[in-house]
Write an enzyme that holds these catalytic residues in place. Structure first.
Site, short mmCIF file in Angstrom:
data_model
loop_
_atom_site.label_atom_id
_atom_site.label_comp_id
_atom_site.label_asym_id
_atom_site.label_seq_id
_atom_site.Cartn_x
_atom_site.Cartn_y
_atom_site.Cartn_z
N ALA A 1 0.82 -1.22 0.00
CA ALA A 1 0.00 0.00 0.00
C ALA A 1 0.85 1.27 0.00
O ALA A 1 2.07 1.21 0.09
CB ALA A 1 -0.91 -0.01 1.23
N HIS A 2 0.19 2.40 -0.08
CA HIS A 2 0.89 3.69 -0.16
C HIS A 2 1.68 4.00 1.11
O HIS A 2 1.28 3.65 2.21
CB HIS A 2 -0.07 4.83 -0.48
CG HIS A 2 -1.29 4.97 0.36
ND1 HIS A 2 -2.25 5.91 0.11
CD2 HIS A 2 -1.72 4.28 1.44
CE1 HIS A 2 -3.20 5.80 0.99
NE2 HIS A 2 -2.91 4.82 1.81
#
Lengths: 317, 317, 317
Positions: free
Chosen positions: C230-231
């Site tokens: 994920a980011h």
């Protein structure tokens, strides 16, 4: 690229987020940054008291801040009802406009790699990335973005202002087979996949079309990456599902469902509105009561886990 | 599109499914529907007594029904040994023939986006979707369908009448590295991926080719979406694996294996024939006894789960 | 293809792996095989005493062997400090050179299906497979290989000598939304994805670019297939993550992290160096102590599991 710098006054931002300027309404910012990474051109945000300690050392000139946070500072503050929501609204100002126009790719042969079946229909202002496939009987409504390398196989209808990320597959066959006692006969899949408006689907998701009835993703649903949605599933409005989850066939999920990553719901279940499911949890039964449900096996140091594991297995005795 | 309506008599259907008409053998149907969605042109099916209650209110004219279900109705029934299997056979009648011929895509430049390496060989009546890559030393046998955006990297042999869904990657490198004490040296992957006949592989699956020996998917295997099969794995005939599962390297699985979604099998294991594994379960040891195996941590309301979780962790004391 | 046979003497191999020949230094081998599949042209390896029993029956002429394994044989042995590592080094000799040059694909129209944005920069000796998309502000450094059908969306920087497998998506939007009380506002993603040197990323992975800060994959990281990152995640040097794992947003992971398949780490956590996590395990808290952590719910026969499951759920009483 200095010619692209976007600059906004604190007054402009405050109006955008329905906030109130405390300080200088004319100060200009041209970057959106976290408190830690900010410089004097930055606007930042403070949405939780535990980050207050970063405010004084931050170089940000302007900070979006929740009304209930009280603090002394010489920075320009923008008081908001919800600073995190305000941050979301401001983030759009700094987003590049996506363009997949072929003229932007000069190293590329004169071809889009986009295949649109003659029975498909595409709305206005739809963006379609290269190497995307859009098959028979598909409809894509206005202002929707389809990122590159996406596959929309057949009988898929997508609403307005959706965002479908790359390498996702929509409208593939559901996993349907009937045993003939020796091996499996395929159950041909005849239903559609219907996707509402304002739906965001992450990268490398798979959503099957229905077997006889339709698979339905309602308005405002947000899916992270690598999610599987099986045939005939219904996902209610404004549900949000984190990465690497799987929803098995024919399960009907209500509105505002939220699920952490690596979780799943078995097939043919009914989940009521306003249910939250933890990460790495499997839902095996209907849920008729809104609330939060968890089934995580706690992680431990190996030696301790081994003892817990033996203990669990000895329960039959 | 009325010119495309397919219509069949109940007698025709009964012959197809080796069933017996009770009622009017000449009644014509042109749709396959669930009991609830049926109209007077529909054939439907009833394969479980718990759905009997939907029969009387259904508008279906013809219903496929298990021989053991006894009921009074004015509909035309087709008695079958297995109504669910009969439904599978009838579903094929209503399936559209898939075509990825470029002439069907008039908005598209005159290119298929299909790359077939000069050392690859393609059988007769093979369907290949746009933007598919087929690399060195690959063989695809007769009547197999490769849906769009699929990647078949190298040294992959696919049998007859297989169905490979979009964005699946076959023949990628297995995850092989040897530590040199400082970082990792790559183990180059030299084996093949061999896939039998009548295999269906869902969307966005990844099946690696072997390291030295081969990865083998035997005849009749059915894989759902987003499944990982590591190098050197062998999956026995007529196994069926649900979405989002992972099988680690060098594991050998027998025939008729069945596994629920989000489950896995560790590497270098041996699983005998006729094993069924529940959803969200990890198999960590060889299985020598056919049967059903489950390792689901039960989901509970958050408060109750917290207590169970603390209890499990306290076992070391 | 006999013209392609590569042949090497045992002396040549010993020099490559810093080993010592015991036997005939001039014996030639032209295949790398497991002990069981070997023939007289094969070199094989023996890196664990439990496989010693296969040595005498193997047809291999030359065997890479750990120094500490003592055995009598008439084969030519190459004594190595680490035979498994030596096998890795030898495997490269037998690997085909990957080529995605369009002239190798004669059945294909004269187009590469490769889209490279005008703002992207590509280093020297970079290999890019057909149907790959490389978007705005991407940089790909020397000697990196991008396999077919890969999507590198925007703001992605990839170091030297990386290997990115097919259908992976790099630089997609992180899963960021803020509730406005009614539905979700999108948080536009403004950060980059930075990937170091010598990184291998398997097929169908998804790595999002940062929200404000960057997502960072450090040098030497190895990712298997179907992994979600994920980011804002940071993965430390020489970490290795098995298939179907997910790392949630903003988690910072140290060097030499290792994780089994189907596992996850929740968001906003900090994991120290030298942590190993078992398969199918969820990490829910910071880890400050290097070591091995496991949270597998043990799989059992269905009947036994049902008892364990009821027992776990009764803990609240």
């Amino acid at each position: 690229m200095p010619q692209n710098i976007k600059s906004f006054t604190s007054k402009f931002i405050a109006d955008l987020v329905s906030g109130k300027v405390i300080g200088d309404p004319s100060v200009e910012i041209s970057e959106l940054s976290s408190l830690g990474d900010a410089n004097k051109n930055s606007i930042s945000f403070l949405s939780h008291p535990k980050y207050e300690k970063y405010l004084s050392s931050s170089a940000a000139s302007v900070v979006l801040i929740d009304k209930e946070i009280n603090l002394e500072t010489d920075k320009t503050l923008i008081l908001c009802k919800d600073a995190y929501l305000a941050y979301a609204l401001v983030s759009e100002l700094f987003s590049d406009n996506i363009s997949y126009e072929i003229k932007d790719y000069p190293n590329t042969p004169n071809s889009s790699g986009i295949y649109i079946h003659q029975t498909a229909s595409i709305g206005s202002n739809v963006t379609i990335g290269p190497n995307t496939f859009i098959g028979a009987n598909c409809k894509i409504d206005d202002n929707t973005i389809i990122h590159p390398n996406t596959t929309i196989l057949q009988d898929v209808e997508i609403g307005k202002s959706c965002n479908i990320f790359s390498n996702t597959v929509l409208g593939s066959d559901g996993f349907g087979f009937a045993s003939n006692g020796k091996n499996y006969e395929k159950i041909y899949q005849l239903g559609k996949l219907l996707i509402g408006n304002n739906v965001e689907i992450g990268a490398s998701c798979c959503i099957d079309r229905g077997a006889l009835e339709n698979t339905i993703i309602h308005d405002g649903v947000k899916l992270d990456n690598l999610i599987h949605i099986a045939h005939n599933v219904v996902i209610g409005e404004n549900s949000a599902i984190a990465a690497s989850c799987a929803i098995a066939g024919s399960t009907k999920i209500g509105n505002n469902f939220r699920m952490g990553g690596l979780s799943g719901v078995l097939g043919h279940l009914s989940i009521c509105n306003d249910v939250t499911v933890g990460a790495n949890t499997l839902i095996t039964k209907d849920i008729n009561q809104s609330g939060e449900y968890i089934g995580i096996m706690p992680a431990q140091e190996k030696k301790k886990w081994a003892k817990s594991s033996i203990f669990i297995k000895k329960r039959e005795e």
